[in-house]
Write a protein that holds these residues in place. Sequence first.
Motif, mmCIF file in Angstrom:
data_model
loop_
_atom_site.group_PDB
_atom_site.id
_atom_site.type_symbol
_atom_site.label_atom_id
_atom_site.label_comp_id
_atom_site.label_asym_id
_atom_site.label_seq_id
_atom_site.Cartn_x
_atom_site.Cartn_y
_atom_site.Cartn_z
ATOM 1 N N GLU A 1 45.562 9.474 80.248
ATOM 2 C CA GLU A 1 44.236 9.059 80.712
ATOM 3 C C GLU A 1 43.385 8.543 79.562
ATOM 4 O OE1 GLU A 1 45.519 12.088 81.058
ATOM 5 O OE2 GLU A 1 46.198 12.041 83.159
ATOM 6 N N LEU A 2 43.462 9.211 78.410
ATOM 7 C CA LEU A 2 42.684 8.767 77.257
ATOM 8 C C LEU A 2 43.234 7.462 76.693
ATOM 9 C CD1 LEU A 2 40.377 9.498 75.237
ATOM 10 C CD2 LEU A 2 42.197 10.357 73.764
ATOM 11 N N ILE A 3 44.556 7.327 76.682
ATOM 12 C CA ILE A 3 45.172 6.086 76.214
ATOM 13 C C ILE A 3 44.674 4.910 77.038
ATOM 14 C CG2 ILE A 3 47.352 4.818 76.038
ATOM 15 C CD1 ILE A 3 46.911 6.842 73.791
ATOM 16 N N GLU A 4 44.551 5.094 78.350
ATOM 17 C CA GLU A 4 44.052 4.016 79.203
ATOM 18 C C GLU A 4 42.634 3.619 78.817
ATOM 19 O OE1 GLU A 4 45.646 2.206 81.617
ATOM 20 O OE2 GLU A 4 47.387 3.205 80.737
ATOM 21 N N ARG A 5 41.766 4.607 78.561
ATOM 22 C CA ARG A 5 40.393 4.310 78.167
ATOM 23 C C ARG A 5 40.347 3.574 76.834
ATOM 24 N NH1 ARG A 5 36.140 7.898 80.332
ATOM 25 N NH2 ARG A 5 36.976 8.975 82.153
ATOM 26 N N CYS A 6 41.155 4.033 75.882
ATOM 27 C CA CYS A 6 41.198 3.364 74.576
ATOM 28 C C CYS A 6 41.779 1.959 74.703
ATOM 29 C CB CYS A 6 42.033 4.189 73.590
ATOM 30 S SG CYS A 6 41.255 5.739 73.062
ATOM 31 N N ALA A 7 42.777 1.785 75.573
ATOM 32 C CA ALA A 7 43.418 0.476 75.733
ATOM 33 C C ALA A 7 42.431 -0.561 76.251
ATOM 34 C CB ALA A 7 44.618 0.588 76.667
ATOM 35 N N ARG A 8 41.538 -0.145 77.156
ATOM 36 C CA ARG A 8 40.543 -1.091 77.654
ATOM 37 C C ARG A 8 39.625 -1.553 76.527
ATOM 38 N NH1 ARG A 8 40.729 2.320 82.318
ATOM 39 N NH2 ARG A 8 38.943 3.560 81.621
ATOM 40 N N ARG A 9 39.237 -0.640 75.675
ATOM 41 C CA ARG A 9 38.394 -1.012 74.542
ATOM 42 C C ARG A 9 39.168 -1.844 73.521
ATOM 43 N NH1 ARG A 9 36.356 3.346 76.859
ATOM 44 N NH2 ARG A 9 34.098 3.707 76.742
ATOM 45 N N LYS A 10 40.425 -1.538 73.334
ATOM 46 C CA LYS A 10 41.278 -2.309 72.436
ATOM 47 C C LYS A 10 41.401 -3.748 72.926
ATOM 48 C CE LYS A 10 44.786 -3.241 69.558
ATOM 49 N NZ LYS A 10 44.582 -3.554 68.137
ATOM 50 N N ALA A 11 41.569 -3.936 74.232
ATOM 51 C CA ALA A 11 41.690 -5.282 74.786
ATOM 52 C C ALA A 11 40.415 -6.081 74.556
ATOM 53 C CB ALA A 11 42.002 -5.212 76.284
ATOM 54 N N LEU A 12 39.270 -5.437 74.705
ATOM 55 C CA LEU A 12 38.000 -6.124 74.460
ATOM 56 C C LEU A 12 37.810 -6.454 72.983
ATOM 57 C CD1 LEU A 12 35.652 -4.040 76.794
ATOM 58 C CD2 LEU A 12 36.387 -6.410 77.131
ATOM 59 N N ALA A 13 38.358 -5.601 72.110
ATOM 60 C CA ALA A 13 38.174 -5.801 70.669
ATOM 61 C C ALA A 13 38.995 -6.958 70.136
ATOM 62 C CB ALA A 13 38.531 -4.512 69.917
ATOM 63 N N ASP A 14 40.308 -7.022 70.488
ATOM 64 C CA ASP A 14 41.148 -8.052 69.864
ATOM 65 C C ASP A 14 42.361 -8.462 70.701
ATOM 66 O OD1 ASP A 14 42.851 -5.867 69.615
ATOM 67 O OD2 ASP A 14 42.593 -5.679 67.451
ATOM 68 N N LEU A 15 42.456 -7.974 71.937
ATOM 69 C CA LEU A 15 43.575 -8.297 72.839
ATOM 70 C C LEU A 15 44.921 -7.766 72.364
ATOM 71 C CD1 LEU A 15 42.750 -11.976 73.917
ATOM 72 C CD2 LEU A 15 42.354 -9.855 75.200
ATOM 73 N N GLY A 16 44.922 -7.048 71.251
ATOM 74 C CA GLY A 16 46.179 -6.479 70.774
ATOM 75 C C GLY A 16 46.441 -6.782 69.319
#
Length: 501
Positions: free
Chosen positions: A351-366
Motif C-alpha cells: 500500500e505504501l509502495i503504491e502511494r510512493c509510486a504515484r509521487r515518483k511518477a509525478l516527479a520524473d516518470l521513473g
Amino acid sequence: MTVEVDRFRRECYRRGAELAGLLGDWTAGPGPLYRKLADALARAAEEGALRAGERLPAERELATALAVSRATVVGAYDELRARDVVERRQGSGTRVRRGRRPPRSDGRVRGGQAGRIFQRLIDGPGPLISLACAAEGGAGEVADALDEVAAHDIGALLGTHGYYPRGLPALREAIAEYHSARGLPTHPDEVLVTTGAHQALVLVAEVYLRRSATVVVESPSWPACLDVFRAQGAELVPVPLDGEGIDPRPLAAALAEHEPALLYVMPTYHNPTGLMTSEARRRRVVELAAKWDVPVLEDNAYAGRALAPDAVDLPPLAAYAPPEAEVVTVESLGKAVWGGLRVGWVRAPVELIERCARRKALADLGTPVIDQAVAARLVPRMGEISRRRAVDQRERFALLERLLRERLPEWTWRRPDGGSSLWVALPGESADVFAQLALRHGVEVIPGSAMDPTGAHDNHLRIPFTHPPEVLAEVVDRLARAWTELRRHGPRDVPRLHPIV
C-alpha cells in the motif's frame, strides 16, 4: 537568570556559525582578511543569501565563529558601510541596507544545513580538499555490467516505451531476492526503485508528513536527511545514541510524549558515527515503535561497508518487526557500488509502495531505464563487490587512524563498525571555529553542529577515509597545521555550549 544568559549566548553564537557556513571558503585568494570578508558578505547580500534588512551578527559573535580577530570583522563592516551595502543604527546593530534590488535568483543551493555540502558538489574540485562528501569512485564491475547490458539487454529495452515509475521489473525482482537472502522476505511488489536513496527519503517523507508533524531522529544524524523532513515542515525530536544504537529509554519517552508521524534511524553503519545497531537493539526499537504505533523509516545507505574482515551485516530492522509494526527500508547502490548510477529503492508494504509510486511518477516518470538495467546486473553481485572493495577501505581507514594518532594525538574517536568516516572529538574546542581555520589551511570539514542541533556534538568533526592515501596524508597534514594555530593563538573565548532542556 543563568539559563537565560546561556540561551542568549548560545543563540548569538549560532547566528555567527550559520553565517560562517553560508560564506563558505571566503578566505581564498589574495588580499587582507577584512577585505575578503567584506567581499564575501557583499556577495551574499547581492545574491540574496542575506536579505535586505537582515541583521548581521555582532562583531564579537562573527569574529568568534570565523576564528578571526574582532578588528577583522570591524574592518569588514566598515568597508561594507563605505560601499553602501550595510547600515548601522543605534540599538539596531548592523543590517543589510533596505532598498537594494533583490536578485532574481542567487544561483546557490538552498537546503538548510546540507546546502553547503551540495554546493561543493556543484562548484567542483579545486585546491581546497573537501571532506563534505564521503563517497569514492565506482566499482570496476560497473563497466562489466554496462558491457553486458549493451550486448544482451539493449535491444529488448529499446522495444519498450521506457517508462517504469515503479522500477524496471528485472531490477525489482533482483532487489526482492537480495532482501530475501538477507533475512527479509520480499516480493517485487514491495519494492519501488528511486533515483538514489535521497529521492527515496523525499517520497517517504511526502507520504507520511504533514506540516507541524514530528519526526524522532537520532542525534547526531546526517544533515541532508534531516533537511528532507524540515522541508515538509516537520519538527525534529533528537534522541541520543549509545554503544548499541539509538538509546531505548529516551526513545520510548519521545515516542510517548510527541506521538511522532515517523521514526528515522540509520541502523547499519550509522552516518556519521559508523555504528552498527545490535540485534537486541533492533528488536527493541521496532517493539517500541509498534507499541506507540509509529512507522519506522530505516536508512541503510551504508549497507555492505563493514570494516572488520569477518563482519556480516545484520538483517534490516524490518526483519525483526512484529506484524503490527510498519517499517520502511531505504537502500541504494551509491556507497556500495557507485553514486553515479543514482539507483536506490524503497522496500515497504504494498500500500505504501503504491502511494510512493504515484509521487515518483509525478516527479520524473521513473529512474533512467539503462541505469536500472545496469543495476539489475549489479545487485546480485553486491556481496562480492563489497568484500573486494573492503580491502582498500580497511587500508585507508588504518592509514587515517595512524596519521591522526601521530599528528593529532589529542583527538579521540570510537572505532566505527563500518561506513566511510571517523567521528572525531576535539578536546575543549568548537568544531565550528576549527572548521574556519581548516578552510584557511585548505580543508573543508563538516562540524558536528551541522549534524546535531542540540549542541551535544559541537566539538566533533566527520573525517571520511574515502580519499586516496596521498590525499589522506595531505588532509591530516593540513588539519594538524590548523590545529597547531588554534591551540597556540586562539581564539579561546568560544562559549562552552550545552543543550537547554
